[in-house]
Design a protein around this motif. Sequence first.
Motif, short mmCIF file in Angstrom:
data_model
loop_
_atom_site.label_atom_id
_atom_site.label_comp_id
_atom_site.label_asym_id
_atom_site.label_seq_id
_atom_site.Cartn_x
_atom_site.Cartn_y
_atom_site.Cartn_z
N ILE A 1 -10.54 8.79 2.07
CA ILE A 1 -9.22 9.38 2.23
C ILE A 1 -8.15 8.34 1.88
N TRP A 2 -7.10 8.81 1.19
CA TRP A 2 -6.06 7.92 0.69
C TRP A 2 -4.67 8.46 1.06
N ALA A 3 -3.71 7.56 1.20
CA ALA A 3 -2.30 7.94 1.36
C ALA A 3 -1.56 7.54 0.09
N GLU A 4 -0.79 8.48 -0.45
CA GLU A 4 0.00 8.18 -1.65
C GLU A 4 1.34 7.60 -1.21
N LEU A 5 1.66 6.42 -1.72
CA LEU A 5 2.88 5.72 -1.32
C LEU A 5 3.54 5.11 -2.54
N GLN A 6 4.64 5.73 -3.01
CA GLN A 6 5.42 5.23 -4.14
C GLN A 6 4.53 4.92 -5.34
N GLY A 7 3.74 5.89 -5.71
CA GLY A 7 2.88 5.75 -6.87
C GLY A 7 1.64 4.92 -6.64
N LYS A 8 1.42 4.46 -5.42
CA LYS A 8 0.26 3.64 -5.08
C LYS A 8 -0.61 4.37 -4.08
N MET A 9 -1.93 4.28 -4.25
CA MET A 9 -2.88 4.92 -3.34
C MET A 9 -3.42 3.88 -2.36
N VAL A 10 -3.21 4.13 -1.07
CA VAL A 10 -3.66 3.21 -0.01
C VAL A 10 -4.84 3.82 0.72
N SER A 11 -5.95 3.09 0.80
CA SER A 11 -7.15 3.61 1.46
C SER A 11 -6.96 3.70 2.97
N LEU A 12 -7.36 4.84 3.54
CA LEU A 12 -7.30 5.04 4.99
C LEU A 12 -8.70 5.08 5.62
N GLY A 13 -9.72 4.89 4.79
CA GLY A 13 -11.07 4.83 5.34
C GLY A 13 -12.01 5.84 4.70
N ILE A 14 -13.27 5.76 5.11
CA ILE A 14 -14.33 6.63 4.59
C ILE A 14 -14.59 7.75 5.59
#
Length: 262
Positions: free
Chosen positions: A204-217
């Motif tokens: 699962i990822w969070a989209e932040l200003q064109g960047k994808m930040v991993s939130l875990g498996i």
Amino acid sequence: MNEKIYNFLNSGLLEKYLLGETTSAETEMVESYISKYPEVQNSYNTLQYNLEIVAKSNAVEAPKSILNNILDELDESPVLNLNTSYKYKKWYKFAVAASVAALIFAGTAYSFYTQNQKLSTENQVVVDEIFDLRSDIEMNNKKLDNIMQQFKELNDPNTYKYIMQGNNRAKNLKTVAYINPKEKTSMIDVVSLPQLPEEQCYQIWAELQGKMVSLGILSETDRQLKAIPYTENALALNITIEPKGGNSTASLDHTVAEIDLQ
């Protein structure tokens, strides 16, 4: 909604009633409001649903065994068989009797010593098991505190609920995200995840200003309401299929679910 109902819903009595903490008078009042006002009935149903989610994700198994009965009485008194075909003198019989008495006393003392050693060992087992039980109680209390905290977060008016459903790549996928921007908390409830080959996983990822930040498996074997990192000003949430163990970069061409947060 009239002021009377509004004040009642904000009094906290519904939550206390659901947790069994109301007095008899408060219980009567709550049940009266539930039966009379549809708004109260709907709020009560929502609280029940949220509590069920929290309880399901924190189910606690009862202990598999309890203390066994201990201190079984020993009946192992030594028996001495004295068979002789000789005739002793009278003065010697007293010596023999004294020797036999000494042997019996020594045997009895040894028996008591053995029993005491066994009791000491069994007592230590009891102490260890009591310590384990206390540890279990402390752990269960911590889990209960965690359940109450999750329950409060689910029912916080500032908590937003987002349902993520899978696309054609994972039609049976369904997860629910709970995000509270005021308290800066995020939780996710994995409802169902289609099975993947061993070499793949869901991430699962969070989209932040064109960047994808991993939130875990995400894992089907870990179906419970759990906290995930809160991402300030996140625009969307995405779930992708990645190599086993997760990826440092999101494979957006393998996206299976996404939802806008704005």
